[in-house]
Design a protein around this motif. Structure first.
Motif, mmCIF file in Angstrom:
data_model
loop_
_atom_site.group_PDB
_atom_site.id
_atom_site.type_symbol
_atom_site.label_atom_id
_atom_site.label_comp_id
_atom_site.label_asym_id
_atom_site.label_seq_id
_atom_site.Cartn_x
_atom_site.Cartn_y
_atom_site.Cartn_z
ATOM 1 N N SER A 1 1.434 2.052 -4.233
ATOM 2 C CA SER A 1 0.281 1.446 -4.855
ATOM 3 C C SER A 1 0.277 3.449 -4.463
ATOM 4 O O SER A 1 -0.613 3.906 -5.354
ATOM 5 C CB SER A 1 -0.795 1.146 -4.579
ATOM 6 O OG SER A 1 -1.147 1.303 -2.986
ATOM 7 N N ASN B 1 -6.380 -0.211 -5.328
ATOM 8 C CA ASN B 1 -5.376 -0.819 -4.863
ATOM 9 C C ASN B 1 -6.347 -1.741 -5.444
ATOM 10 O O ASN B 1 -5.121 -2.806 -5.556
ATOM 11 C CB ASN B 1 -4.091 -0.621 -4.715
ATOM 12 C CG ASN B 1 -4.229 -1.243 -3.349
ATOM 13 O OD1 ASN B 1 -4.975 -1.520 -2.651
ATOM 14 N ND2 ASN B 1 -3.713 -0.177 -1.999
ATOM 15 N N HIS C 1 0.777 -7.409 2.060
ATOM 16 C CA HIS C 1 -0.052 -6.144 2.343
ATOM 17 C C HIS C 1 1.354 -5.295 3.212
ATOM 18 O O HIS C 1 1.189 -4.923 3.388
ATOM 19 C CB HIS C 1 -1.226 -6.778 3.038
ATOM 20 C CG HIS C 1 -1.476 -5.951 4.178
ATOM 21 N ND1 HIS C 1 -2.298 -4.524 3.435
ATOM 22 C CD2 HIS C 1 -1.239 -4.975 4.910
ATOM 23 C CE1 HIS C 1 -2.475 -3.874 4.932
ATOM 24 N NE2 HIS C 1 -2.709 -4.150 5.703
ATOM 25 N N GLY D 1 1.071 -1.479 0.044
ATOM 26 C CA GLY D 1 0.244 -0.057 0.481
ATOM 27 C C GLY D 1 0.391 1.288 -0.258
ATOM 28 O O GLY D 1 -0.256 2.840 -0.394
ATOM 29 N N LYS E 1 -1.608 -2.416 -6.038
ATOM 30 C CA LYS E 1 -0.772 -2.514 -4.728
ATOM 31 C C LYS E 1 0.947 -3.104 -5.517
ATOM 32 O O LYS E 1 0.889 -3.877 -6.245
ATOM 33 C CB LYS E 1 -1.637 -4.310 -3.853
ATOM 34 C CG LYS E 1 -1.182 -4.243 -2.360
ATOM 35 C CD LYS E 1 -2.361 -3.955 -1.316
ATOM 36 C CE LYS E 1 -2.066 -3.866 -0.022
ATOM 37 N NZ LYS E 1 -2.663 -3.846 0.706
#
Lengths: 278, 314
Positions: free
Chosen positions: A42, A186, A261, A39, A247
């Motif tokens: 992105s 994303n 993530h 994140g 992402k």
């Protein structure tokens, strides 16, 4: 689209800045041993345009200037991106970044931002709060008769929070046209792709129906990002910019992966990633 | 001395503050008539934000306003204001140290007939547990006015716990409220009652009624629950050797706990009992009926005083 168009060299310079930021972010998360690469990557082009494309009005040597534009990273887990941008913008020297996620960090470079860090307006980390906070700042501009804007970057998973939609209604009620939200769409959250976790589409219809001046762009096309951020404010409506992003953008094996993530790359993955970002 | 509800004192003070301080802004979540913020809204529409029925959004909007230098009062019924927004208060207000004053009206069983979903009895526990948070509960109209004004001068997050019913006036304008200072409102010699909010008047009434039985009771109004006036609490406890605490709140997490913690920390062991809601939900009924049935009325304060005195070493 109104406003003067940016010349091509300026766009490619911003693209270069974004690439350098991505390298810095990955290095930072690697040396911290934890963090959120997906994140951060992105939203890199969006923050690059805001901070280095002449959009956000700020003076990093006077972070409390009352006339400054406000920026809120509501998706606070992209803190590596935030700190790299703030260092790049001159809020603090690059070498301070080594404290990221480390105990005793002098500038409080915590896993999620906090206003003890110069350039950070409010703590984030619990999703869904930043749009309301930004709206409060937008209302204050009116009370104080100042003409600053407030920019809030939201995650797509984040807008599953109900408070986002409370804020969406409030900003329209108060005609807060100096509030500009940018959705880093994303399409991937921690657990799952957002569509499967809880589908957000049709996004434009939803935000338009809530009364926002809604636009949709490719969040990695620097020209599109700059053009939309340079668009004059709407007369009455707050603005929602849905930025379609990827992402982990820029690193092939991270792109679109839930696995990236909240995991730091190891040495081998870092080198592979940096090579792709040369 | 003016009789009146603490919410009325709050509303009156806001209007005064609106005139004297351009930095004061007020938010409400659709109940401004009952919370008494309406008048501020009428006089200062550009500094009043009725956010509709969305307390979480209101709390963070208040934080945003505060972070630009405003003193933001975020107002609603205590039951919705706090239960719904703990995360918003914790992150955007307490942790960020935003200058938001959270004003919860209609607290406690005193609210009456609306029933347990409207009777906020855990708010002191919520707010006391948060770093950076100041917690205040005025005992009458005058103190509510003064506490509201004092909060504007005090930088940082605070919870102001207010009530719906009219309370008997205890102070006149010569009183000087100070954040962090408890106040001896009646002097006696056998036992000290540490009371807060509407329970101050119940305690005073209990003390009066015990006079005929030659029981002499001191009553202390603990209007700042955090930071607690430890000096005065220790002094009065040592002087009397017997303690009752009294509050319209659950027995867990409120004034009783705060006082006991202070005494334990200082190795003071004296007979002590708490007048509070005994860790259950109440029911519908008038405030007075609920105070009687659930152990908060002057009669119950008097009973507790006698029970504690029976344990007191001669």
């Amino acid at each position: 689209m109104e406003g003067t168009q940016l010349a091509e060299p300026e766009i490619s310079k911003l693209e270069q800045t974004a690439k350098e930021l991505r390298r810095k972010i990955l290095n930072l998360i690697f040396q911290a041993g934890s963090g959120h690469p997906g994140g951060s990557l992105s939203a890199t082009d969006i923050l690059t345009a805001l901070y280095f494309g002449g959009i956000l009005q700020y003076d990093s040597k006077n972070p409390s200037d009352p006339k400054r534009d406000r920026f809120i990273l509501s998706k606070g887990h992209a803190s590596a991106l935030m700190y790299c941008v703030l260092a790049g913008a001159g809020y603090f020297p690059d070498e301070k970044l080594k404290d990221y996620r480390k105990i005793g960090s002098e500038l409080f470079l915590s896993g999620h931002p906090h206003p003890k860090t110069p350039g950070v307006e409010i703590a984030s980390g619990s999703l869904g709060q930043g749009l309301s906070v930004g709206h409060g700042m937008a209302l204050a501009a009116r009370v104080d008769n100042l003409d600053y804007n407030v920019y809030v970057v939201l995650g797509d998973g984040e807008i599953q929070e109900g408070q986002i939609w409370e804020a969406a209604m409030s900003a329209v009620k108060f005609n807060s046209n100096n509030l500009i939200a940018i959705l880093d769409n994303n399409k991937v959250a921690q657990d799952n792709i957002t569509e499967d976790l809880k589908d957000l589409e049709p996004l434009e219809e939803k935000w338009s129906a809530f009364g926002w001046d809604t636009h949709r762009i490719d969040g990695h096309n620097m020209k599109e990002v700059m053009d939309i951020l340079r668009l004059p404010l709407h007369a009455t409506k707050p603005r929602m910019i849905i930025a379609d992003t990827i992402k982990g953008k820029g690193v092939s094996f991270m792109e679109g992966q839930t696995a990236w993530h909240g995991v730091a790359p190891g040495e081998e993955d870092l080198q592979k990633a940096l090579k792709e970002l040369e | 001395m003016k009789d009146g509800a603490t919410r009325d004192g709050y509303g009156a003070a806001l209007v005064e503050l609106g005139h004297s301080d351009a930095n004061v802004v007020v938010l409400d979540s659709g109940v401004s008539d009952s919370t008494r913020t309406k008048k501020f809204g009428q006089e200062f529409p550009e500094r009043f934000f009725n956010m509709g029925i969305s307390e979480a959004d209101m709390m963070c909007t208040a934080a945003g306003l505060a972070r630009t230098g405003k003193v933001a009062f975020a107002t609603s019924f205590a039951c919705f204001l706090l239960g719904r927004t703990m995360d918003q208060i914790l992150v955007s207000i307490a942790y960020s140290n935003s200058n938001v004053k959270i004003a919860g009206t209609h607290s406690g069983l005193a609210v009456g007939e609306d029933g347990p979903s409207a009777q906020m009895i855990v708010d002191l526990a919520y707010t006391r547990a948060m770093p950076n948070m100041t917690v205040i509960q005025p005992a009458d109209w005058e103190e509510a006015v003064q506490a509201t004004k004092a909060l504007v001068k005090h930088a940082g997050p605070a919870y102001l716990r207010l009530g719906r019913p009219k309370l008997k006036g205890l102070y006149d304008s010569s009183y000087e409220f100070e954040i962090g200072k408890a106040n001896v409102i009646r002097k006696g010699s056998d036992l000290v009652v540490f009371a807060t909010g509407g329970l101050v008047q119940e305690s005073l009434q209990a003390a009066e009624s015990l006079q005929s039985e030659s029981i002499s009771v001191t009553v202390v109004n603990v209007s700042t629950i955090k930071p607690l006036d430890q000096v005065l609490i220790l002094e009065e406890t040592r002087k009397h050797g017997a303690v009752v605490t009294a509050e319209d709140h659950n027995i867990i997490g409120g004034l009783g706990d705060a006082v006991r913690h202070t005494l334990t920390d200082h190795q003071i062991a004296v007979p002590i009992q708490s007048v509070a809601v005994k860790d259950h939900f109440a029911e519908t009924g008038s405030g007075a009926q609920l105070y009687e049935k659930y152990g908060l009325s002057a009669n119950h304060v008097a009973r507790n005083i006698k029970e504690v005195l029976a344990k007191k070493k001669p």
